[in-house]
Design a protein around this motif. Structure first.
Motif, PDB file in Angstrom:
ATOM      1  N   THR A  29     -23.312 -24.551  34.192  1.00 40.02           N
ATOM      2  CA  THR A  29     -24.252 -24.941  33.150  1.00 40.02           C
ATOM      3  C   THR A  29     -23.659 -24.585  31.799  1.00 40.02           C
ATOM      4  O   THR A  29     -22.690 -23.820  31.723  1.00 40.02           O
ATOM      5  CB  THR A  29     -25.595 -24.219  33.331  1.00 40.02           C
ATOM      6  OG1 THR A  29     -25.404 -22.822  33.073  1.00 40.02           O
ATOM      7  CG2 THR A  29     -26.181 -24.433  34.724  1.00 40.02           C
ATOM      8  N   ALA A  35     -23.659 -23.825  39.334  1.00 38.86           N
ATOM      9  CA  ALA A  35     -24.718 -24.713  39.818  1.00 38.86           C
ATOM     10  C   ALA A  35     -24.112 -25.719  40.788  1.00 38.86           C
ATOM     11  O   ALA A  35     -22.932 -26.065  40.683  1.00 38.86           O
ATOM     12  CB  ALA A  35     -25.376 -25.437  38.653  1.00 38.86           C
ATOM     13  N   PHE A  64     -28.471 -22.380  41.848  1.00 42.63           N
ATOM     14  CA  PHE A  64     -27.790 -21.746  40.721  1.00 42.63           C
ATOM     15  C   PHE A  64     -27.296 -20.357  41.111  1.00 42.63           C
ATOM     16  O   PHE A  64     -27.783 -19.753  42.054  1.00 42.63           O
ATOM     17  CB  PHE A  64     -28.747 -21.628  39.521  1.00 42.63           C
ATOM     18  CG  PHE A  64     -29.226 -22.954  39.001  1.00 42.63           C
ATOM     19  CD1 PHE A  64     -28.444 -23.695  38.123  1.00 42.63           C
ATOM     20  CD2 PHE A  64     -30.441 -23.478  39.402  1.00 42.63           C
ATOM     21  CE1 PHE A  64     -28.872 -24.916  37.650  1.00 42.63           C
ATOM     22  CE2 PHE A  64     -30.879 -24.704  38.942  1.00 42.63           C
ATOM     23  CZ  PHE A  64     -30.091 -25.423  38.065  1.00 42.63           C
ATOM     24  N   ALA A  68     -25.553 -20.852  44.590  1.00 40.91           N
ATOM     25  CA  ALA A  68     -24.704 -22.039  44.402  1.00 40.91           C
ATOM     26  C   ALA A  68     -23.288 -21.766  44.891  1.00 40.91           C
ATOM     27  O   ALA A  68     -22.678 -22.609  45.555  1.00 40.91           O
ATOM     28  CB  ALA A  68     -24.695 -22.449  42.931  1.00 40.91           C
ATOM     29  N   HIS A  98     -35.450 -26.477  44.325  1.00 45.15           N
ATOM     30  CA  HIS A  98     -34.631 -25.431  43.708  1.00 45.15           C
ATOM     31  C   HIS A  98     -34.459 -24.346  44.758  1.00 45.15           C
ATOM     32  O   HIS A  98     -35.421 -23.625  45.072  1.00 45.15           O
ATOM     33  CB  HIS A  98     -35.294 -24.880  42.444  1.00 45.15           C
ATOM     34  CG  HIS A  98     -35.234 -25.837  41.305  1.00 45.15           C
ATOM     35  ND1 HIS A  98     -34.434 -25.622  40.207  1.00 45.15           N
ATOM     36  CD2 HIS A  98     -35.840 -27.023  41.100  1.00 45.15           C
ATOM     37  CE1 HIS A  98     -34.558 -26.629  39.373  1.00 45.15           C
ATOM     38  NE2 HIS A  98     -35.413 -27.497  39.890  1.00 45.15           N
TER      39      HIS A  98
END
Length: 105
Positions: A29, A35, A64, A68, A98
């Motif tokens: 990010t 991510a 994330f 991730a 998520h």
């Protein structure tokens, strides 16, 4: 739990056994957080109103941080149990899972 109580406590939790159908490349990010984007596919037979029903679904997902990084090392087609919450992106129409945790199913 009543709908009002669920809204007040912010309950938004999903537990799903699914195969990794698509696994994007690990990216970062703008804030430097790892991510990864995924597509998950689920298939099962469930009981609905006393009848067996075959259920199939595909769902976009994102993870994330350390989650991730762990997911980036997994192989496509592997079966996992994912835990997380649903959110609809500002530029999207469909909810995205998520992922907050995952383990071998």
């Amino acid at each position: 739990m009543s709908a009002a109580a669920a809204t007040a406590t912010g309950v938004n939790q999903l537990l799903l056994s699914a195969h990794v159908a698509e696994l994007g490349a690990l990216r970062f990010t703008p804030a430097g957080l790892p991510a990864i984007d995924l597509k998950l596919e689920h298939e099962s037979i469930l009981q609905v109103a006393g009848q067996s029903r075959q259920v199939k679904t595909a769902l976009k997902a994102v993870a994330f941080g350390a989650i991730a990084e762990r997911l980036a090392k997994q192989s496509m087609g592997s079966l996992w149990r994912f835990q997380g919450f649903l959110s609809t992106p500002a530029n999207g129409k469909l909810p995205v899972l998520h992922i907050q945790d995952f383990q071998q199913d």
